[in-house]
Design a protein around this motif. Structure first.
Motif, mmCIF file in Angstrom:
data_model
loop_
_atom_site.group_PDB
_atom_site.id
_atom_site.type_symbol
_atom_site.label_atom_id
_atom_site.label_comp_id
_atom_site.label_asym_id
_atom_site.label_seq_id
_atom_site.Cartn_x
_atom_site.Cartn_y
_atom_site.Cartn_z
ATOM 1 N N ASP A 130 -62.380 -6.009 -5.190
ATOM 2 C CA ASP A 130 -62.498 -4.597 -4.351
ATOM 3 C C ASP A 130 -62.197 -3.501 -5.095
ATOM 4 N N ALA A 131 -62.378 -2.248 -4.490
ATOM 5 C CA ALA A 131 -62.003 -1.172 -5.345
ATOM 6 C C ALA A 131 -60.610 -0.925 -5.615
ATOM 7 N N ALA A 132 -59.638 -1.576 -4.720
ATOM 8 C CA ALA A 132 -58.185 -1.546 -5.276
ATOM 9 C C ALA A 132 -57.829 -2.709 -6.326
ATOM 10 N N GLY A 133 -58.785 -3.368 -6.714
ATOM 11 C CA GLY A 133 -58.408 -4.423 -7.630
ATOM 12 C C GLY A 133 -57.928 -5.865 -7.018
#
Length: 128
Positions: A12-15
């Motif tokens: 996801d975008a947060a890793g």
């Protein structure tokens, strides 16, 4: 110009929340369809379904746009009768046959096939 993206893992975008792309490709439905099976049958919506055939009372075919790799895939069907007898407890799904190019399905109650207005089919497996 065509391009290609090659990755082994998605996050996801947060890793966080990583998943291997093989799970995404193998775990995704390869075909699905929503069919009105009464009167002149009609596909309401679908993915990888090129057409539908009215085979007989209570029997239908979905023809795949892209064939399956073999006939050992996993189909799932559900039925919802919203006219006549009202309620999906009155009809039961009936997968009647699978091939690499199509799936035959329908709706039955007490061994008798019936035309119903809502049939849903989902297929998981490998595409050819």
């Amino acid at each position: 110009m065509a391009s290609e993206l090659r990755v082994n893992t998605l996050k996801d975008a947060a890793g966080n929340n990583s998943i291997a792309t093989s799970f995404v490709a193998s775990g995704s439905a390869k075909a699905w369809g929503n069919l009105d099976g009464t009167g002149t049958i009609a596909i309401r919506d679908s993915f990888n379904i090129s057409s539908a055939d009215d085979v007989a009372t209570g029997k239908y075919d979905f023809n795949y746009s892209n064939n399956m790799n073999n006939d050992d895939y996993t189909p799932n069907e559900s039925v919802s009768e919203t006219s006549g007898f009202e309620g999906n407890l009155n009809r039961y799904p009936a997968i009647d046959g699978v091939s690499t190019s199509d799936i035959r399905f329908g709706a039955t109650f007490s061994g008798t096939l019936y035309d119903v207005d809502e049939l849903y089919v989902t297929v998981h497996g490998d595409l050819a």
